[in-house]
Design an enzyme around this catalytic site. Sequence first.
Site, PDB file in Angstrom:
ATOM      1  N   GLU A 214      60.386 -72.167  51.686  1.00 20.15           N
ATOM      2  CA  GLU A 214      60.667 -71.784  53.077  1.00 20.15           C
ATOM      3  C   GLU A 214      59.670 -72.413  54.039  1.00 20.15           C
ATOM      4  O   GLU A 214      60.017 -72.761  55.164  1.00 20.15           O
ATOM      5  CB  GLU A 214      60.664 -70.263  53.221  1.00 20.15           C
ATOM      6  CG  GLU A 214      61.685 -69.537  52.351  1.00 20.15           C
ATOM      7  CD  GLU A 214      63.094 -70.069  52.484  1.00 20.15           C
ATOM      8  OE1 GLU A 214      63.444 -70.613  53.559  1.00 20.15           O
ATOM      9  OE2 GLU A 214      63.858 -69.954  51.516  1.00 20.15           O
TER      10      GLU A 214
ATOM     11  N   PHE B 113      80.989 -67.419  52.092  1.00 16.19           N
ATOM     12  CA  PHE B 113      81.922 -66.548  52.810  1.00 16.19           C
ATOM     13  C   PHE B 113      81.280 -65.796  53.966  1.00 16.19           C
ATOM     14  O   PHE B 113      81.985 -65.266  54.831  1.00 16.19           O
ATOM     15  CB  PHE B 113      82.578 -65.559  51.842  1.00 16.19           C
ATOM     16  CG  PHE B 113      83.437 -66.218  50.816  1.00 16.19           C
ATOM     17  CD1 PHE B 113      84.512 -67.014  51.191  1.00 16.19           C
ATOM     18  CD2 PHE B 113      83.170 -66.078  49.460  1.00 16.19           C
ATOM     19  CE1 PHE B 113      85.302 -67.660  50.246  1.00 16.19           C
ATOM     20  CE2 PHE B 113      83.955 -66.706  48.501  1.00 16.19           C
ATOM     21  CZ  PHE B 113      85.022 -67.499  48.892  1.00 16.19           C
TER      22      PHE B 113
END
Length: 784
Positions: A565, A698
């Site tokens: 990250e 999704f």
Amino acid sequence: MSKARIFTATALLLLILHLLISVSRSILLQPICPLIDSHSLSYPKQLFKSYPCPLWSSSFSLCLLHFRSPRRSTAALRSYSSSTVIRTENNPLLKDFYFPPFDSIKAAHVRPGIRSLIKQLERELEELERTVEPTWQKLVEPLERIVDRLVVVLGVISHLKSVKDDPELRSAIEEVQPETVAFHLKLGQSKAIYNAFKAIKESPDWDTLSDAKKRIVESQIKDAVLTGIALEDDKREQFNKIEQELAKLSKKFGENVLDATKRFEKLITDKKDVEGLPATALGLTAKTAMSKGHENATAENGPWMITLDAPSFMAVMQHAKNRTLREEVYRAFVNRASTGDLDNTAIIDQILKLRLEKAKLLGYNNYAEVSMATKMATVEKADELLEKLRSASWNPAVQDMEDLKYFSKNQGVPKADNLSHWDIGFWSERLRESKYEINEEDLRPYFSFPKVMDGLFSLANKLFGINIEPADGLAPVWNDDVRFYRVNDSSGSPIAFFYFDPYSRPSEKRGGAWMDEVVGRSRVLSQDGSSPRLPVAHMVCNQMPPVGDKPSLMTFREVETVFHEFGHALQHMLTKQDEGLVAGIRNVEWDAVELPSQFMENWCYHRDTLMSIGKHYETGESIPDDIYKKLLAARTFRAGSQSLRQIKLASLDLELHTKYVPGGSESIYDVDRRVSKRTQILPPLPEDKFLCSFSHIFAGGYAAGYYSYKWAEVLSADAFSAFEDAGLDDDKAVKETGHRFRETVLALGGGKAPVEVFVEFRGREPSPEPLLRHNGLLQVAASL
């Protein structure tokens, strides 16, 4: 883990659609669980690509800090302009800020704040359309101001939803979502703006524009087309309805996953049932039990509360001797959001149906082609890479399974030739411990959160010449655990800031790890007209929190996640692009944005770096050299299986977005099983419905883009090989190569095509050879 954002019209739509665009990466885990895998962003990445592992700008053109001197003092950083275009009494969302007032924003501020903001921006958009000219000052700069102001506020809200979720905030976001989507569509389908960009492209001055400006113009034209600007009125109306519905469905999908994850709780009172769980996990599960009303819970005597949150779930999968417990937890995990009021099955079918309809309206054969329109790869190239990696990974993955069967049989395991999914993680850990004499839990004391961060910052200084210092108290935060840092250049002047929220909070914080933009670098949004606005980022992880008087003690995988990250954050913070629409991770093609993050993971295996972060939290003793060598040797442990897991997810994603016909003879689960036959050694359970929690595609930004992890892994491995070629033990060569990496990959942002940036750094186009070598698969690939 997570992505960064792509600052374009399409990206803006993603932001609004998902209200959560982060460069995210899921927690590093063995391929025992289909959703938590070793290189993924656990949620959307990007609305400007953010990372999960996949750019909120959080300040407005008139709400910036006034940086007057080369070295900014803390007092100066605390001040900000008093002027503002929008002012709603007592609503922190609509007041001037550089660092968002995270500590004072409530759900009650969302509805009036967003509605007031949209009304103001609609007026500004109308004025821009009325006065627009095909010049930078009359088109791009006012457009950037409009987009930036919307993105900053939505970014703040969506971030809070990720880290402080509650029903009131959800409800408020849901209510204003149609209005935000409608404004995005109005902006993206503005004929006046579209025509002005085309006029710039067709003007005689085109060749005089910088690469960055050309990229902005070309991406705006392309994204306007992808937003439906060329559609006739009736088709555009249909397109807009699809976008509104997709926004609702994606939001509902993500909420169902979060709620299903929260809903599972297993209270254990018999100590035999938690045998094998390490002390850190016992402490965490007892702490969870206490938070659920069992006030006398202790790590020693329980009771213990097992959840599906990553630290708890993985501890059970890898260490619980109770096979029945492992089975129960595994089945619950792979069936999240697949039953009752949280069932995502119908939502998935509707999402796929609408995405196909959208693709057809835009003139594409399938949604994957729409996705690839803004990426480096094509569907064919993505398939080609996945097949090459699959072929190289298959036989090693088969051997991994044989090794596991042989080992478990020698341990006296009944039915060792027929291991189940809930056995893989447990026996993999035992085999790894036996083969390399490494126990991840035994290593935790060497990876305390403070020492890991100190070592990471020292590495950043060595490679990139920056200094990072704590700045807690300078900016409001959303939780007391959040740390705030200032990034300084070699002269001590601030060049960026970032927040870090490291610990798991299952009751309010979504899982995984991600990075996202709070504020982007921008010349246009400089208030004094000379200094660009400085970038601000946030990083979020879900590692084990401190227990008692011990600091957060991290697994090696959690260390890799932090490095990952931070790589995303570096590309955002060290950009030198002054054009805000292509600064940092904005406008970087999705399949290239993981390059810096995956690149940083390699340093976890660099001896000097590991020794700097691996110091015992009590004694200060460095991690023993023999342990380092074992970690290095264990790097390729089950590499074929882990690679195959990512390939399975990427292949399934592409299959669903290219060949699957919603409502046809095959169900989504049929497709999953068909793809699994060639990408999974151990077939999924007949009742496995992990697709219902596959948030990347999704509820995030990875639809027809999950292959990006592998695509970018090729780039990142090859980039790190430049340091290997220079000599990792040669400090001078490492610093010189690090400087070149900073000046290209980290500095150029989206102002140049990724392949051009890579060639500028590496001196040639990327090769998959370093990735296969790092994974121990090069010999296999060469023999194919």
